[in-house]
Write an enzyme that holds these catalytic residues in place. Sequence first.
Site, PDB file in Angstrom:
ATOM      1  N   ARG A   1       0.832  -1.224   0.000  1.00  0.00           N
ATOM      2  CA  ARG A   1       0.000   0.000   0.000  1.00  0.00           C
ATOM      3  C   ARG A   1       0.862   1.268   0.000  1.00  0.00           C
ATOM      4  O   ARG A   1       0.417   2.318  -0.448  1.00  0.00           O
ATOM      5  CB  ARG A   1      -0.970  -0.005   1.200  1.00  0.00           C
ATOM      6  CG  ARG A   1      -1.919   1.174   1.174  1.00  0.00           C
ATOM      7  CD  ARG A   1      -3.088   1.046   2.118  1.00  0.00           C
ATOM      8  NE  ARG A   1      -3.893   2.253   2.086  1.00  0.00           N
ATOM      9  CZ  ARG A   1      -5.099   2.358   2.591  1.00  0.00           C
ATOM     10  NH1 ARG A   1      -5.682   1.335   3.166  1.00  0.00           N
ATOM     11  NH2 ARG A   1      -5.770   3.499   2.510  1.00  0.00           N
TER      12      ARG A   1
ATOM     13  N   ASN B   1       1.820   6.150  -1.910  1.00  0.00           N
ATOM     14  CA  ASN B   1       2.457   7.389  -1.438  1.00  0.00           C
ATOM     15  C   ASN B   1       3.530   7.887  -2.405  1.00  0.00           C
ATOM     16  O   ASN B   1       4.354   8.727  -2.031  1.00  0.00           O
ATOM     17  CB  ASN B   1       3.064   7.171  -0.049  1.00  0.00           C
ATOM     18  CG  ASN B   1       2.009   6.793   0.969  1.00  0.00           C
ATOM     19  OD1 ASN B   1       0.862   7.225   0.859  1.00  0.00           O
ATOM     20  ND2 ASN B   1       2.374   5.958   1.928  1.00  0.00           N
TER      21      ASN B   1
ATOM     22  N   HIS C   1       4.776  11.457  -2.407  1.00  0.00           N
ATOM     23  CA  HIS C   1       4.260  12.089  -1.196  1.00  0.00           C
ATOM     24  C   HIS C   1       5.336  12.481  -0.184  1.00  0.00           C
ATOM     25  O   HIS C   1       5.121  13.389   0.604  1.00  0.00           O
ATOM     26  CB  HIS C   1       3.214  11.199  -0.526  1.00  0.00           C
ATOM     27  CG  HIS C   1       1.876  11.230  -1.224  1.00  0.00           C
ATOM     28  ND1 HIS C   1       1.722  10.900  -2.552  1.00  0.00           N
ATOM     29  CD2 HIS C   1       0.638  11.574  -0.782  1.00  0.00           C
ATOM     30  CE1 HIS C   1       0.453  11.026  -2.888  1.00  0.00           C
ATOM     31  NE2 HIS C   1      -0.230  11.438  -1.841  1.00  0.00           N
TER      32      HIS C   1
HETATM   33  N1  GLY Z   1      -3.595   7.986   0.427  1.00  0.00           N
HETATM   34  C1  GLY Z   1      -2.823   6.823   0.478  1.00  0.00           C
HETATM   35  C2  GLY Z   1      -3.569   5.661   1.029  1.00  0.00           C
HETATM   36  O1  GLY Z   1      -4.791   5.676   1.123  1.00  0.00           O
HETATM   37  O2  GLY Z   1      -2.928   4.698   1.378  1.00  0.00           O
END
Ligand code: GLY
Length: 363
Positions: A247, A251, A254
Site C-alpha cells: 500500500r 504514497n 508524497h
Molecule cells: N492515500 C494513500 C492511502 O490511502 O494509502
Amino acid sequence: MNKKKILVPLNNNSYEVSIKEGIINSIGKELDGIGINKDRKILIISNKEISNLFGEQVINSLKKYNFSANIFNIKAGESFKNLASLSDIYNTAFEFGLERNSLMIALGGGIVGDVTGFAAATWLRGIEYIQIPTTLLSMVDSSVGGKTAVNHPNGKNLIGAFYQPKAVYIDPETLITLPSREFKAGIAEVIKYGIIKDKVLFEYLENDKNRNKILNLENQSLIQIINNSIQTKACIVSEDEKENGIRAILNYGHSFGHVIENLCGYGEYLHGEAISIGMKIAGDIATEKNLWSKENSLRQDHLIESYGLPIQIPKIKKNKVLSILMGDKKVRNGKMRFILPKDIGEVDIFNDIDESQFLKYFD
Ligand code: GLY
C-alpha cells in the site's frame, strides 16, 4: 446513463464505490438498495460551503425514501481537522441520539471525509458511515481505503484509524463548482495512479483530446479517470489494507510532497501541487539510479505540467528537509525509504536511498 461500480474486496468489510452523474440526487435510493433500514438515524457531516451547494439535494433524496437525516457543518480547512472538530461532532451525535445502528455520511472533500470516518470509527465504538466525496482529490484517494484521521499539533493525521466506509458515492457533476486550481491538484493523484500501476490511464491522460475533455469536465472522461484510479486503489488496498507493505506505493511523490507542504506552509501549495513536485524529484532520482529512462522522466514531467501543475522545486534548506523527513521517521542512518518508478505503470519501494541522492535538489 454512464454508471460504474467498483468492489473494494476486503475480508470482512467489502464495499462498493458507485460513480454516476447525478447520483447525489438518489442517495436515498442507493441506501435503500444496500439494505439500510429506514428507522436508522443519519447524521450528515459537511462544511458550510459544501452543504449550501449539495446538502438539500442529499436530504431531499433521503426524505424521498423516508430516511430522516440532519446536517452538521464543521469548519472548513486543514487547521480544523482536529480534536476540537471531532468533539463538536461527538456533541452533535449525542444531541441527536445517534445509536449503534445510526449512520454518518461524509459530504465534502478529504478533510470532511477523514474527520467523519474517524468520528464514525470511535462513536459508540464504531458506527457505519458513507462517503460522498465532492473534490477530485477525495474521489480518487481519501474516500476509498478507510484511512481516517485528525491532525495532532505535532503532525498530520497522527490520530486515526483504519475504518472502511459502508459505501462510497461519487457524482462527477459536483466537480463543476470546484475551483479550477483544486480540480487540477486532484489530477496529480490521477497521474500518480498512471505511474504506479496503470500505463493505459497514463496514456489516456497524455492524449490532447482527452486532456481537453477532462479539463472541460466532460462527465464521460471524468468517470473514466476516476474509475481507473479507484480500480487501482481498490486492488492495492485489498492486498494490503493496513499498509504493511505494498500500500505504501500509493504514497508515490508524497514524501517530498509532505516536506514541501510542511515547509512552505499548508495553503501555499495544494496537496496535489506538492506531490506533483514530489513525483518530479522521484522521477529524477530514478533516472540517476538508471531505474527508468530520461525519456520516461520527461514524459512524466510533461504530463504533470500539461495539467497546469508545478514541477519547479521551491528553495528549501537541506537541513530543514532532513529534519522533516527524520520527524516522519523516513530517514534512518542517512538512508531513506522511497517509492521510485521503474517504468510508466510500475514502481518499487527502495529502502537504501542515500541522503546525498535527494538532498542535492535542495539549497
Ligand atoms: N492515500 C494513500 C492511502 O490511502 O494509502
